[in-house]
Design a protein around this motif. Structure first.
Motif, PDB file in Angstrom:
ATOM      1  N   ASP A  33      90.389  42.113   8.038  1.00 28.69           N
ATOM      2  CA  ASP A  33      89.639  43.334   7.785  1.00 28.69           C
ATOM      3  C   ASP A  33      89.805  44.275   8.975  1.00 28.69           C
ATOM      4  N   HIS A  34      90.323  45.477   8.734  1.00 28.45           N
ATOM      5  CA  HIS A  34      90.603  46.388   9.846  1.00 28.45           C
ATOM      6  C   HIS A  34      89.337  46.933  10.494  1.00 28.45           C
ATOM      7  N   GLN A  35      88.183  46.720   9.859  1.00 26.28           N
ATOM      8  CA  GLN A  35      86.927  47.153  10.470  1.00 26.28           C
ATOM      9  C   GLN A  35      86.235  46.038  11.253  1.00 26.28           C
ATOM     10  N   TYR A  36      86.891  44.879  11.332  1.00 25.63           N
ATOM     11  CA  TYR A  36      86.328  43.766  12.106  1.00 25.63           C
ATOM     12  C   TYR A  36      86.318  44.133  13.586  1.00 25.63           C
ATOM     13  N   GLN A  37      85.200  43.886  14.257  1.00 21.30           N
ATOM     14  CA  GLN A  37      85.017  44.348  15.626  1.00 21.30           C
ATOM     15  C   GLN A  37      85.528  43.366  16.695  1.00 21.30           C
ATOM     16  N   GLY A  38      85.710  42.091  16.338  1.00 21.49           N
ATOM     17  CA  GLY A  38      86.101  41.097  17.336  1.00 21.49           C
ATOM     18  C   GLY A  38      87.605  41.015  17.552  1.00 21.49           C
ATOM     19  N   ILE A  82      93.667  37.214 -12.593  1.00 18.96           N
ATOM     20  CA  ILE A  82      93.819  36.160 -11.601  1.00 18.96           C
ATOM     21  C   ILE A  82      92.856  36.419 -10.443  1.00 18.96           C
ATOM     22  N   VAL A  83      91.953  35.474 -10.210  1.00 20.49           N
ATOM     23  CA  VAL A  83      90.970  35.605  -9.141  1.00 20.49           C
ATOM     24  C   VAL A  83      91.630  35.311  -7.796  1.00 20.49           C
ATOM     25  N   ARG A  84      91.418  36.174  -6.821  1.00 24.06           N
ATOM     26  CA  ARG A  84      91.949  35.992  -5.465  1.00 24.06           C
ATOM     27  C   ARG A  84      90.798  35.767  -4.489  1.00 24.06           C
ATOM     28  N   THR A  85      90.806  34.636  -3.810  1.00 22.62           N
ATOM     29  CA  THR A  85      89.753  34.361  -2.827  1.00 22.62           C
ATOM     30  C   THR A  85      90.363  34.213  -1.439  1.00 22.62           C
ATOM     31  N   ASP A  86      89.587  34.552  -0.430  1.00 22.79           N
ATOM     32  CA  ASP A  86      90.029  34.397   0.954  1.00 22.79           C
ATOM     33  C   ASP A  86      88.803  34.158   1.828  1.00 22.79           C
ATOM     34  N   LEU A  87      88.979  33.373   2.873  1.00 20.19           N
ATOM     35  CA  LEU A  87      87.884  33.164   3.809  1.00 20.19           C
ATOM     36  C   LEU A  87      87.533  34.479   4.490  1.00 20.19           C
ATOM     37  N   ASP A  88      86.254  34.690   4.685  1.00 27.35           N
ATOM     38  CA  ASP A  88      85.770  35.930   5.277  1.00 27.35           C
ATOM     39  C   ASP A  88      84.842  35.578   6.441  1.00 27.35           C
ATOM     40  N   PRO A  89      84.892  36.317   7.542  1.00 22.58           N
ATOM     41  CA  PRO A  89      84.057  35.968   8.698  1.00 22.58           C
ATOM     42  C   PRO A  89      82.559  36.102   8.465  1.00 22.58           C
ATOM     43  N   GLY A  90      82.160  36.769   7.381  1.00 26.89           N
ATOM     44  CA  GLY A  90      80.732  36.885   7.089  1.00 26.89           C
ATOM     45  C   GLY A  90      80.364  38.280   6.629  1.00 26.89           C
ATOM     46  N   PHE A  91      79.485  38.335   5.644  1.00 28.34           N
ATOM     47  CA  PHE A  91      79.075  39.625   5.092  1.00 28.34           C
ATOM     48  C   PHE A  91      78.131  40.355   6.041  1.00 28.34           C
ATOM     49  N   LYS A  92      78.331  41.680   6.134  1.00 27.56           N
ATOM     50  CA  LYS A  92      77.412  42.548   6.858  1.00 27.56           C
ATOM     51  C   LYS A  92      77.044  43.713   5.947  1.00 27.56           C
ATOM     52  N   GLY A 122      76.625  47.001   4.165  1.00 25.37           N
ATOM     53  CA  GLY A 122      77.545  48.127   4.100  1.00 25.37           C
ATOM     54  C   GLY A 122      78.914  47.740   3.568  1.00 25.37           C
ATOM     55  N   ARG A 123      79.273  46.465   3.736  1.00 25.45           N
ATOM     56  CA  ARG A 123      80.582  46.012   3.283  1.00 25.45           C
ATOM     57  C   ARG A 123      80.650  45.846   1.768  1.00 25.45           C
ATOM     58  N   GLN A 124      79.504  45.946   1.102  1.00 25.79           N
ATOM     59  CA  GLN A 124      79.509  45.819  -0.355  1.00 25.79           C
ATOM     60  C   GLN A 124      80.009  47.086  -1.049  1.00 25.79           C
ATOM     61  N   PHE A 125      80.207  48.155  -0.278  1.00 25.10           N
ATOM     62  CA  PHE A 125      80.636  49.422  -0.878  1.00 25.10           C
ATOM     63  C   PHE A 125      82.136  49.645  -0.696  1.00 25.10           C
ATOM     64  N   GLY A 126      82.752  50.246  -1.728  1.00 34.10           N
ATOM     65  CA  GLY A 126      84.174  50.551  -1.660  1.00 34.10           C
ATOM     66  C   GLY A 126      84.478  51.543  -0.543  1.00 34.10           C
ATOM     67  N   ARG A 127      85.722  51.496  -0.043  1.00 31.75           N
ATOM     68  CA  ARG A 127      86.114  52.350   1.080  1.00 31.75           C
ATOM     69  C   ARG A 127      87.066  53.467   0.661  1.00 31.75           C
ATOM     70  N   GLY A 128      87.355  53.563  -0.631  1.00 28.25           N
ATOM     71  CA  GLY A 128      88.238  54.617  -1.101  1.00 28.25           C
ATOM     72  C   GLY A 128      87.559  55.973  -1.109  1.00 28.25           C
ATOM     73  N   ARG A 129      88.347  57.032  -1.170  1.00 26.72           N
ATOM     74  CA  ARG A 129      87.788  58.389  -1.151  1.00 26.72           C
ATOM     75  C   ARG A 129      86.888  58.658  -2.349  1.00 26.72           C
ATOM     76  N   SER A 130      87.210  58.018  -3.469  1.00 30.18           N
ATOM     77  CA  SER A 130      86.417  58.240  -4.678  1.00 30.18           C
ATOM     78  C   SER A 130      85.183  57.345  -4.725  1.00 30.18           C
ATOM     79  N   GLY A 131      85.047  56.445  -3.742  1.00 34.14           N
ATOM     80  CA  GLY A 131      83.899  55.544  -3.701  1.00 34.14           C
ATOM     81  C   GLY A 131      84.230  54.115  -4.056  1.00 34.14           C
ATOM     82  N   GLY A 132      85.367  53.891  -4.740  1.00 34.40           N
ATOM     83  CA  GLY A 132      85.778  52.538  -5.106  1.00 34.40           C
ATOM     84  C   GLY A 132      86.691  51.929  -4.056  1.00 34.40           C
ATOM     85  N   GLN A 133      87.523  50.975  -4.488  1.00 30.79           N
ATOM     86  CA  GLN A 133      88.439  50.336  -3.556  1.00 30.79           C
ATOM     87  C   GLN A 133      89.663  51.214  -3.297  1.00 30.79           C
TER      88      GLN A 133
END
Length: 201
Positions: A30-35, A118-128, A130-141
């Motif tokens: 995730d490019h917004q990850y701070q660590g 096809i469901v795609r899963t990946d390990l994630d460092p943890g939900f924070k 604000g991350r539940q919202f899409g980052r696209g200009r239109s509001g989605g992904q």
């Protein structure tokens, strides 16, 4: 003298495998990850959270509970939402109680079908928050901003392509209206050229 062997057991290492492990995370970060990169790896090694992508906009939270609970007890599911209208936009976060359950999900749920996708899963460092919202200009992904193909399960055309289609529709309607509005007297001239009556009968 030791008997000859056909295979050296010392070659059996983690890197010498025929089938890749299904519980390993991808190279995505995730490019917004701070660590740091090291902290990212540490967080993934103990996380209980999965990022789930490529979902249909119409997949419900109840459906997700049904399929993901097969890998272990679920703590909570956070649905991904459009930032503008707060409707599902094709992803979610699934939190388990243990890291082992998250790995089990990577092995047995990743790559399965849900709502014909096809469901795609990946390990994630943890939900924070604000991350539940899409980052696209239109509001989605972001992926749906530039998608050119029509995908019924993800709202039809991608955002930019949808705008192009809407602009084309408006232009066609304007052209049709322009043609439909025949100036006074022009109809008689057109009928005359086509061999029709140019005056009243």
């Amino acid at each position: 003298m030791a008997p000859a062997t056909l295979f050296d057991d010392s070659l059996l290492t983690d890197t010498f495998t025929i089938v890749p492990r299904l519980d390993r995370p991808s190279t995505y970060k995730d490019h917004q990850y701070q660590g740091s990169t090291e902290q990212w790896s540490t967080d993934l090694a103990r996380t209980t959270t999965l990022y789930v992508g490529n979902l249909s906009f119409y997949t419900t939270e109840e459906q997700l509970y049904e399929i993901f609970s097969k890998a272990g007890e679920i703590k909570r599911i956070i649905m991904g939402l459009s930032r503008t209208d707060k409707t599902p936009c094709g992803f979610c976060f699934v939190e388990y109680y243990t890291h082992e359950n998250a790995l089990e999900c990577m092995k047995y749920v990743n790559g399965t079908k849900l709502d014909d996708r096809i469901v795609r899963t990946d390990l994630d460092p943890g939900f924070k928050e604000g991350r539940q919202f899409g980052r696209g200009r239109s509001g989605g992904q972001v992926r749906d901003e530039y998608r050119q193909e029509y995908d019924e399960g993800r709202g039809g055309w991608g955002h930019m392509r949808a705008k192009q289609e809407e602009d084309r529709r408006i232009q066609q309607e304007e052209n049709y209206e322009a043609i439909a509005s025949v100036p006074a007297g022009a109809e008689l001239e057109i009928n005359g050229r086509l061999g029709g009556q140019s005056g009243d009968m």
